[in-house]
Design an enzyme around this catalytic site. Structure first.
Site, PDB file in Angstrom:
ATOM      1  N   LYS A 120      41.328  21.804  10.942  1.00 18.58           N
ATOM      2  CA  LYS A 120      39.959  20.871  10.893  1.00 18.58           C
ATOM      3  C   LYS A 120      38.838  21.689  10.407  1.00 18.58           C
ATOM      4  O   LYS A 120      38.484  22.563  10.778  1.00 18.58           O
ATOM      5  CB  LYS A 120      39.683  20.314  12.316  1.00 18.58           C
ATOM      6  CG  LYS A 120      38.709  19.399  12.311  1.00 18.58           C
ATOM      7  CD  LYS A 120      38.219  19.026  13.608  1.00 18.58           C
ATOM      8  CE  LYS A 120      36.968  19.738  14.079  1.00 18.58           C
ATOM      9  NZ  LYS A 120      35.678  19.822  13.263  1.00 18.58           N
ATOM     10  N   LEU A 157      38.207  19.418  19.583  1.00 18.25           N
ATOM     11  CA  LEU A 157      37.685  20.627  18.682  1.00 18.25           C
ATOM     12  C   LEU A 157      36.304  19.881  18.092  1.00 18.25           C
ATOM     13  O   LEU A 157      36.194  19.120  17.285  1.00 18.25           O
ATOM     14  CB  LEU A 157      38.407  20.792  17.558  1.00 18.25           C
ATOM     15  CG  LEU A 157      38.279  22.230  17.021  1.00 18.25           C
ATOM     16  CD1 LEU A 157      38.414  23.255  18.042  1.00 18.25           C
ATOM     17  CD2 LEU A 157      39.381  22.589  15.941  1.00 18.25           C
ATOM     18  N   ASP A 158      35.247  20.369  18.958  1.00 20.91           N
ATOM     19  CA  ASP A 158      33.831  19.932  18.141  1.00 20.91           C
ATOM     20  C   ASP A 158      33.664  19.816  16.906  1.00 20.91           C
ATOM     21  O   ASP A 158      34.308  20.487  15.752  1.00 20.91           O
ATOM     22  CB  ASP A 158      32.659  20.944  18.684  1.00 20.91           C
ATOM     23  CG  ASP A 158      32.765  21.155  20.170  1.00 20.91           C
ATOM     24  OD1 ASP A 158      33.355  20.140  20.856  1.00 20.91           O
ATOM     25  OD2 ASP A 158      32.258  22.035  20.650  1.00 20.91           O
ATOM     26  N   ILE A 159      32.690  19.030  16.354  1.00 17.81           N
ATOM     27  CA  ILE A 159      32.390  18.645  14.941  1.00 17.81           C
ATOM     28  C   ILE A 159      31.910  19.768  14.231  1.00 17.81           C
ATOM     29  O   ILE A 159      32.235  19.855  13.077  1.00 17.81           O
ATOM     30  CB  ILE A 159      31.375  17.450  14.872  1.00 17.81           C
ATOM     31  CG1 ILE A 159      31.225  16.801  13.580  1.00 17.81           C
ATOM     32  CG2 ILE A 159      30.004  17.944  15.450  1.00 17.81           C
ATOM     33  CD1 ILE A 159      30.181  15.597  13.262  1.00 17.81           C
ATOM     34  N   SER A 209      33.114  22.941  14.875  1.00 17.35           N
ATOM     35  CA  SER A 209      34.029  24.042  15.171  1.00 17.35           C
ATOM     36  C   SER A 209      35.322  23.755  14.045  1.00 17.35           C
ATOM     37  O   SER A 209      35.326  22.518  13.571  1.00 17.35           O
ATOM     38  CB  SER A 209      34.470  23.682  16.412  1.00 17.35           C
ATOM     39  OG  SER A 209      33.487  23.987  17.545  1.00 17.35           O
TER      40      SER A 209
END
Length: 245
Positions: free
Chosen positions: A71, A121-123, A125
């Site tokens: 990602k 998974l944070d934006i 990260s």
């Protein structure tokens, strides 16, 4: 006196499927209790009874897809009701497929219905995100008592004393709840390596803030025995035959 428990819950506890999947299998008559087919939702059984999935359910599970995505920044793990940000699942397209020699018989096109992230998974990260149609894998990775390690490389700014490094390993609490012990070590002069067995919201960033560090970059590189490897940002691959978390 032993109490009966919903069969769907027992199937989930046994790791055979998720509770939602269990309800579907029960409706299809693909679950047995002591050899007898059950097909009514809400049916209960004792924990000592033998609960099994039939071959039809196992065939459905075998057809479910799990993929690994690298990602990039700017994508969120889960769908946003307001459609403000793009979900990571939107990257699972034939154009973003990272071919592997072991996938020679697999098409980059498949039915993505039910494909959902197993963990967040944070934006801002990057790195390894698992998306799966298989409730067993989702439960293994994000269940309350998941045994699966998650490894992160975290670029930081600020000073970190030996005492605060020890606090990162064990001794911090978030929202009034103590964090499980973690492995934390210096990877190089400005990057820490975290290995966690839990995934609280923005956990690593909040942990770092509590010891005076500012996170400049965060990348997940491993979940269990599955590593990110050479997978390029924004691309995905199938979980390889024989790979297990």
């Amino acid at each position: 006196m032993e109490e009966k428990v919903r069969v769907s819950k027992l199937l989930s506890e046994l790791g055979l499927c998720s509770r939602r999947e269990a309800d579907s299998y029960i409706e299809q008559g693909l679950v047995t209790v002591d050899g007898e087919v059950v097909n009514e939702l809400g049916v209960r059984a004792y924990r000592h009874q033998k609960i099994e999935l039939q071959s039809g359910a196992k065939a459905q599970q075998a057809s479910r897809i799990t993929v690994i995505l690298n990602k990039p920044v700017g994508f969120i793990s889960h769908y946003d009701d307001e459609q403000e940000y793009q979900p990571a699942a939107s990257l699972i397209t034939p154009e973003n497929y990272f071919a592997n020699p072991l996938d020679k018989n697999r098409s980059p096109r498949f039915n993505t219905k039910g494909l959902a992230p197993a963990g967040r998974l944070d934006i801002d990260s990057t790195g390894l995100l698992v998306l799966t149609q298989d409730g067993r894998i989702a439960k293994l990775l994000i269940g309350e008592n998941s045994p699966i390690e998650k490894e992160y490389l975290v670029r930081v700014e600020g000073r970190l004393s030996y005492e605060d490094l020890d606090r990162l390993k064990h001794g911090l609490s978030l929202d009034g709840v103590a964090l499980k012990p973690a492995q934390v070590s210096w990877q190089n002069e400005d990057q820490l390596r975290f290995v966690l067995r839990e995934g609280r919201k923005r956990q690593i960033r909040r942990m770092c803030e509590m010891v005076g560090l500012r996170v400049l970059g965060l990348k997940r590189v491993r979940m269990g025995r599955i590593s990110l490897g050479p997978l390029p940002p924004g691309q995905w691959r199938y979980l390889k035959p024989g790979e297990q978390f």
